[in-house]
Write a protein that holds these residues in place. Sequence first.
Motif, PDB file in Angstrom:
ATOM      1  N   ILE A 162       0.842  -1.207   0.000  1.00 34.29           N
ATOM      2  CA  ILE A 162       0.000   0.000   0.000  1.00 34.29           C
ATOM      3  C   ILE A 162       0.874   1.254   0.000  1.00 34.29           C
ATOM      4  CG2 ILE A 162      -1.669   1.345   1.348  1.00 34.29           C
ATOM      5  CD1 ILE A 162      -2.804  -1.353   2.326  1.00 34.29           C
ATOM      6  N   LEU A 163       1.908   1.243   0.831  1.00 38.82           N
ATOM      7  CA  LEU A 163       2.817   2.394   0.918  1.00 38.82           C
ATOM      8  C   LEU A 163       3.485   2.657  -0.432  1.00 38.82           C
ATOM      9  CD1 LEU A 163       4.192   4.527   2.729  1.00 38.82           C
ATOM     10  CD2 LEU A 163       5.915   2.804   3.290  1.00 38.82           C
ATOM     11  N   SER A 164       3.947   1.604  -1.083  1.00 39.72           N
ATOM     12  CA  SER A 164       4.583   1.757  -2.397  1.00 39.72           C
ATOM     13  C   SER A 164       3.606   2.333  -3.409  1.00 39.72           C
ATOM     14  CB  SER A 164       5.097   0.398  -2.896  1.00 39.72           C
ATOM     15  OG  SER A 164       6.084  -0.113  -2.039  1.00 39.72           O
ATOM     16  N   GLY A 165       2.355   1.821  -3.386  1.00 36.88           N
ATOM     17  CA  GLY A 165       1.343   2.305  -4.308  1.00 36.88           C
ATOM     18  C   GLY A 165       1.005   3.774  -4.084  1.00 36.88           C
ATOM     19  N   VAL A 166       0.882   4.163  -2.820  1.00 32.39           N
ATOM     20  CA  VAL A 166       0.560   5.555  -2.493  1.00 32.39           C
ATOM     21  C   VAL A 166       1.688   6.484  -2.925  1.00 32.39           C
ATOM     22  CG1 VAL A 166       0.201   7.192  -0.593  1.00 32.39           C
ATOM     23  CG2 VAL A 166      -0.997   4.986  -0.593  1.00 32.39           C
ATOM     24  N   LEU A 167       2.929   6.119  -2.594  1.00 28.78           N
ATOM     25  CA  LEU A 167       4.075   6.964  -2.945  1.00 28.78           C
ATOM     26  C   LEU A 167       4.250   7.070  -4.450  1.00 28.78           C
ATOM     27  CD1 LEU A 167       6.717   5.864  -0.255  1.00 28.78           C
ATOM     28  CD2 LEU A 167       5.346   7.951  -0.291  1.00 28.78           C
ATOM     29  N   MET A 168       4.040   5.959  -5.164  1.00 28.08           N
ATOM     30  CA  MET A 168       4.146   5.981  -6.628  1.00 28.08           C
ATOM     31  C   MET A 168       3.034   6.837  -7.232  1.00 28.08           C
ATOM     32  SD  MET A 168       6.709   4.197  -8.043  1.00 28.08           S
ATOM     33  CE  MET A 168       6.173   3.514  -9.597  1.00 28.08           C
ATOM     34  N   ALA A 169       1.812   6.684  -6.694  1.00 23.02           N
ATOM     35  CA  ALA A 169       0.676   7.456  -7.210  1.00 23.02           C
ATOM     36  C   ALA A 169       0.872   8.954  -6.988  1.00 23.02           C
ATOM     37  CB  ALA A 169      -0.618   6.987  -6.548  1.00 23.02           C
ATOM     38  N   ARG A 170       1.558   9.294  -5.895  1.00 25.28           N
ATOM     39  CA  ARG A 170       1.838  10.704  -5.597  1.00 25.28           C
ATOM     40  C   ARG A 170       3.111  11.186  -6.289  1.00 25.28           C
ATOM     41  NH1 ARG A 170      -1.416  12.691  -1.508  1.00 25.28           N
ATOM     42  NH2 ARG A 170      -0.016  14.462  -1.205  1.00 25.28           N
ATOM     43  N   LYS A 171       3.692  10.296  -7.116  1.00 26.14           N
ATOM     44  CA  LYS A 171       4.877  10.620  -7.919  1.00 26.14           C
ATOM     45  C   LYS A 171       6.060  11.072  -7.070  1.00 26.14           C
ATOM     46  CE  LYS A 171       1.968  11.977 -11.856  1.00 26.14           C
ATOM     47  NZ  LYS A 171       1.919  10.610 -12.381  1.00 26.14           N
ATOM     48  N   VAL A 172       6.251  10.388  -5.931  1.00 23.97           N
ATOM     49  CA  VAL A 172       7.398  10.673  -5.060  1.00 23.97           C
ATOM     50  C   VAL A 172       8.640  10.031  -5.657  1.00 23.97           C
ATOM     51  CG1 VAL A 172       8.396  10.312  -2.765  1.00 23.97           C
ATOM     52  CG2 VAL A 172       5.954  10.804  -3.004  1.00 23.97           C
ATOM     53  N   LYS A 173       9.674  10.822  -5.905  1.00 18.30           N
ATOM     54  CA  LYS A 173      10.933  10.288  -6.424  1.00 18.30           C
ATOM     55  C   LYS A 173      11.586   9.388  -5.374  1.00 18.30           C
ATOM     56  CE  LYS A 173      11.915  11.551 -10.636  1.00 18.30           C
ATOM     57  NZ  LYS A 173      12.247  10.526 -11.638  1.00 18.30           N
ATOM     58  N   GLY A 174      11.950   8.201  -5.781  1.00 15.47           N
ATOM     59  CA  GLY A 174      12.539   7.257  -4.831  1.00 15.47           C
ATOM     60  C   GLY A 174      11.481   6.521  -4.030  1.00 15.47           C
ATOM     61  N   ALA A 175      10.250   6.439  -4.578  1.00 19.64           N
ATOM     62  CA  ALA A 175       9.122   5.848  -3.851  1.00 19.64           C
ATOM     63  C   ALA A 175       9.404   4.420  -3.380  1.00 19.64           C
ATOM     64  CB  ALA A 175       7.870   5.862  -4.735  1.00 19.64           C
ATOM     65  N   LEU A 176       9.933   3.581  -4.270  1.00 17.60           N
ATOM     66  CA  LEU A 176      10.163   2.178  -3.914  1.00 17.60           C
ATOM     67  C   LEU A 176      11.291   2.045  -2.890  1.00 17.60           C
ATOM     68  CD1 LEU A 176       9.782   0.491  -7.415  1.00 17.60           C
ATOM     69  CD2 LEU A 176       8.050   0.931  -5.676  1.00 17.60           C
ATOM     70  N   PHE A 177      12.316   2.871  -3.045  1.00 15.59           N
ATOM     71  CA  PHE A 177      13.438   2.884  -2.088  1.00 15.59           C
ATOM     72  C   PHE A 177      12.928   3.255  -0.695  1.00 15.59           C
ATOM     73  CE2 PHE A 177      16.690   5.524   0.050  1.00 15.59           C
ATOM     74  CZ  PHE A 177      17.664   4.566   0.240  1.00 15.59           C
ATOM     75  N   TYR A 178      12.141   4.349  -0.615  1.00 15.54           N
ATOM     76  CA  TYR A 178      11.631   4.805   0.678  1.00 15.54           C
ATOM     77  C   TYR A 178      10.674   3.785   1.288  1.00 15.54           C
ATOM     78  CZ  TYR A 178      13.595   9.349  -0.604  1.00 15.54           C
ATOM     79  OH  TYR A 178      14.443  10.365  -0.963  1.00 15.54           O
ATOM     80  N   SER A 179       9.909   3.118   0.439  1.00 13.35           N
ATOM     81  CA  SER A 179       8.953   2.135   0.960  1.00 13.35           C
ATOM     82  C   SER A 179       9.672   0.965   1.625  1.00 13.35           C
ATOM     83  CB  SER A 179       8.035   1.631  -0.157  1.00 13.35           C
ATOM     84  OG  SER A 179       8.723   0.774  -1.054  1.00 13.35           O
ATOM     85  N   ILE A 180      10.806   0.558   1.064  1.00 15.90           N
ATOM     86  CA  ILE A 180      11.582  -0.538   1.657  1.00 15.90           C
ATOM     87  C   ILE A 180      12.143  -0.122   3.020  1.00 15.90           C
ATOM     88  CG2 ILE A 180      13.658  -1.958   1.413  1.00 15.90           C
ATOM     89  CD1 ILE A 180      13.191  -1.824  -1.648  1.00 15.90           C
TER      90      ILE A 180
END
Length: 432
Positions: free
Chosen positions: A180-198
């Motif tokens: 969910i966190l990865s999806g939210v960050l990606m949807a909000r176009k946060v740079k480094g979304a997958l890195f931050y989610s991990i």
Amino acid sequence: MKFLKIFGFEESRMKLRTELIAGATTFLTMSYILAVNPTILSTTGMDKAALFTATALASAIATILLAVMAKLPFAQAPSMGLNAFFAFTLCQAMGFTWQQSLAAMLIEGIIFVLITFLNIREIILESIPRNLRFAISAGIGMFIAFIGLKNAGIIVANPATYVCLGKFTPTAILGIIAIILSGVLMARKVKGALFYSIIIATLVGIPLGVTEFPEDWLPVSTPQPLSPIFCQFDFSEVFSFKMILVIFSLLIVNIFDTIGTLVGLSEKTGIVKSDGTIPHVKEAMMSDAIGTTCGAMLGSSTITTYVESASGIAEGGRSGVTALFVGILFLVSLFLSPVFLLIPGAATSGALVLVGVLMIDSVKNIDLSDVSEAFPAFITMITMVLCYSIADGICLGILSFVVLKLCIGQFKALNITLVMLSILFILNFILG
């Protein structure tokens, strides 16, 4: 910045920060191999501490080679399927010692170098039809997502239905949070979304009891010696019929694992040319072949290009700088292994599932109006997941393509390479 041009970095259209974040994301997504590979291979009697060093070094060498030679944002490490084949099939089921199995890996690596040098792998790659290439990319996306769900225990084994929805354990809950966190960050176009989610998921895993700190935990440790497994080859069974079949099987699986991954990842980077050719693909295959040879010498199983590289590509990695940073982090892991081993598999589930979401868009490019094209594409995608193997998916996809085209008389859609491969696949399935 001039130094970075060696790795294909173009300052006019690339950002160093983006490449580094992409490299860190790829590394964190695939860093589980540092824990899993030694665990699997140590069941053969090999020294587990030495295996950690071998895994990190082999991954670093192969990935840095790819960064220099191919200038692509892909990472390499010991194959998850082939390390299990090494331990559970060669050593346990077939009765080979781990020294004899390492000898088979070395010979396979040398043959890999030869067939890559002779452009045989490139000829195979270019023979794959356009629709199957899109299917391979989409299939890999579903395969990656399935790995993410499995690692978190969201999808589990079931004797009646093979797989089913798992229970809501702390690990599964962490996996759901990561997704969910990865999806939210990606949807909000946060740079480094997958890195931050991990990173965030790893921290959330502490109160959940999933991220565990071992007793007397320290963040820094000295590299373990390689001597117990370095160049420990036994060539006594090399010319036996059984070992020849083993080497042939390893070649078939590794060739198509690598080809499939390269096709899928290249589609996502946008480097595939209009005629279907992939720039620097020969160099990428050669780094894989050299990495496999070096890995065998270090005491590790076969090296392959990792589908988890797609997580870095999703973060914007487009040059060999991404791969270089992954290789450097593998070297750093030799000293910081306790830190990297803290990251639970569930924390990377979000990145893997979101990569699957991004890769599935290749389906829209498949010609679904022609059943003779749509059917092999479907077989490729579904069998990758159900067989838990990129190589099996490609083999069955190509076989179904050739059989269907022959049966309906569309001989012009075939080429001699596809027909020869189909015969080899059938022989491999019969003899394997």
